[in-house]
Design an enzyme around this catalytic site. Structure first.
Site, mmCIF file in Angstrom:
data_model
loop_
_atom_site.group_PDB
_atom_site.id
_atom_site.type_symbol
_atom_site.label_atom_id
_atom_site.label_comp_id
_atom_site.label_asym_id
_atom_site.label_seq_id
_atom_site.Cartn_x
_atom_site.Cartn_y
_atom_site.Cartn_z
ATOM 1 N N HIS A 112 0.810 -1.216 0.000
ATOM 2 C CA HIS A 112 0.000 0.000 0.000
ATOM 3 C C HIS A 112 0.846 1.270 0.000
ATOM 4 C CE1 HIS A 112 0.468 -0.189 4.494
ATOM 5 N NE2 HIS A 112 0.471 1.121 4.360
ATOM 6 N N ASP A 143 0.301 -7.598 1.582
ATOM 7 C CA ASP A 143 0.684 -6.189 1.632
ATOM 8 C C ASP A 143 2.197 -6.014 1.644
ATOM 9 O OD1 ASP A 143 0.118 -3.485 1.553
ATOM 10 O OD2 ASP A 143 0.062 -3.265 3.731
ATOM 11 N N SER A 217 4.794 2.321 8.025
ATOM 12 C CA SER A 217 4.488 1.165 7.191
ATOM 13 C C SER A 217 5.699 0.754 6.363
ATOM 14 C CB SER A 217 3.322 1.469 6.260
ATOM 15 O OG SER A 217 2.100 1.210 6.872
#
Length: 480
Positions: A112, A143, A217
């Site tokens: 993402h 992911d 992230s």
């Protein structure tokens, strides 16, 4: 409106739909990543984690992206949560973190973070030296994305064996939240094997209370030996800020994804062909099961390995190649970890008797993986004097099939009217729902549905198999 949210912790919000995997060809394979499978010390000698941070921090990088977006305002809450925004030229910029996994420039981050990006830059070290990065491949199912920069002699991380991680182990989250380089937070592993949250298709997260914030992230979750035990991915938050519940993809799953992308340019997973729904206490009682262990097959994909092996809806899968299946999620993870062509022995229960099926897995398509991972929701259990009270059923004719896109293989009685006050409505039945089975007896038409419902004893559990909106599932009703 529910306020609880599972938030991706990057400084990116995806506004474009990306393909399931990158279409770029696989490059030459980089060297094997370093792995140390020994367990971390359970009693830590540290009074300071400075030596550990000095070891790991140089391997954690900042990832900057630019993507073209439609000329429409970006919702304020997304800018706040993810740090993204448009610069007035139809471009959106974002920020995440990454981890160097080989000295020659291979870097892991989150899908993402880079999804839909036109340009990806990687910044390394305190001097923030920048490199243009190429996306080698990505896997939305976990992911994870793999990048490559043109550099050598980079400080690469060592991976831990995440299967040896234990709740209570001390961990550090290393990343670049809010654009702040080499930020470190400390906590413990507060949960293992977390899933069912709808963040990704293959959820087996490590949960931690180490602070993970927007921009973290793709950063590293490391143990007290400085080894990567997971890649930080998401936070649970009511406000968008850190509330002490973060999630990381475990290192063993990350390494599998990295290896597959490195060798094939995409992640290749096995596919069995079973749609699974949660096995609730009510359904277990209706199926006369002694425990909730296993995966309930709601639907079998035609011509799939499961279909060819003889598996049927209503089967409860107990084990695959001798490994116990706890629930639908564990079955999904097991099958997804196997390569196409793998022979599997499936142990199941049908009508109270155990059986075995042998299947050869095929490659899962993007649609197949989404279908297999989508556990059908189970309607409420209701007490009803007769299961058809307040419900009008009719035969399936060509008009109904055409209007509701009901395939010819679906047989049964269609609900034409249902009272909102009826117990069937409370249980989740709706107009257009097709009753395929009643207590595992096939329903061919409306008359048979009525006849079977009249035969149900007052104290008997009622198990319906129903079809609705392209999927079959089971509904348990309690006749008390």
């Amino acid at each position: 409106m529910k306020r609880n949210r599972i938030l991706l912790a990057a400084a990116i919000c995806a506004f474009a739909i990306a393909p399931a995997f990158s279409q770029e060809p696989a490059p030459d394979a980089p060297p094997n990543v370093a792995v140390d499978k020994s367990e971390p010390p359970r009693v830590s000698p540290y009074t300071s984690f400075a030596p550990l941070v000095e070891k790991v921090a140089p391997s954690v990088v900042s990832v900057y992206t630019t993507k073209t977006v439609e000329s429409q305002p970006v919702p304020r809450e997304w800018r706040h949560f993810f740090g993204g925004g448009q610069d007035g030229s139809g471009k959106e910029q974002g920020l995440g973190s990454g981890v160097i996994v080989s000295p020659d420039g291979y870097i892991l981050t989150n899908n993402h973070v880079t999804e839909g990006a036109d340009e990806i830059l990687v910044s390394i070290g305190m001097d923030r030296k920048e490199y243009v990065a190429k996306k080698i491949g990505s896997d939305p199912g976990t992911d994870i994305a793999v990048l490559k920069i043109d550099a050598t002699a980079l400080p690469a991380v060592t991976f831990a064996d995440s299967d040896k991680a234990r709740v209570g182990d001390i961990v550090l989250a290393v990343g670049n939240p809010f654009g702040l380089t080499q930020t470190v937070t400390m906590g413990i592993i507060s949960g293992l094997g977390r899933g069912g949250m709808g963040i990704t298709s293959y959820e087996n997260f490590i949960q931690t209370d180490a602070s993970i914030n927007p921009g973290n992230s793709g950063g590293a979750l490391v143990d007290t030996e400085g080894r990567v035990v997971g890649i930080n991915t998401a936070i649970f938050s009511r406000t968008g800020g850190n509330e002490g519940i973060g999630f990381a993809v475990p290192s063993n799953l990350v390494r599998m994804v990295l290896s597959s992308i490195r060798e094939k340019g995409k992640v290749v997973r096995g596919f069995l062909g079973t749609m699974i729904q949660p096995l609730t206490p009510e359904l277990a009682d209706a199926f006369k099961l002694k425990s909730l262990s296993g995966a309930l097959v709601a639907q079998v994909t035609p011509d799939s390995p499961a279909d060819k092996a003889g598996l049927k809806s209503g089967d409860i899968i107990l084990a695959v190649n001798g490994a116990k299946v706890d629930d639908g999620r564990s079955l999904h993870l097991m099958i997804g970890a196997l390569a196409p062509g793998t022979q599997v022995d499936v142990k199941y229960v049908r009508d109270g008797s155990e059986g075995n099926a042998h299947a050869e897995l095929v490659e899962a398509s993007g649609d197949a993986m989404r279908m297999a991972s989508n556990e059908s929701s189970t309607p409420n259990v209701s007490n009803v004097p007769n299961i058809l009270d307040g419900i009008t059923v009719g035969d399936l004719d060509s008009d109904a099939r055409r209007a509701l896109h009901i395939p010819s293989k679906v047989q049964g009685a269609i609900i034409t009217q249902i009272s909102p006050d009826s117990a069937g409505y409370e249980a989740g039945l709706r107009e257009g729902t097709v009753i395929e089975e009643l207590n595992q007896q096939p329903v061919k038409n409306a008359d048979q549905a009525v006849q079977l419902s009249d035969k149900v004893e007052k104290t008997e559990k009622v198990l319906l198999k129903v079809w609705n909106k392209g999927e079959s599932s089971y509904v348990a009703l309690d006749k008390k």
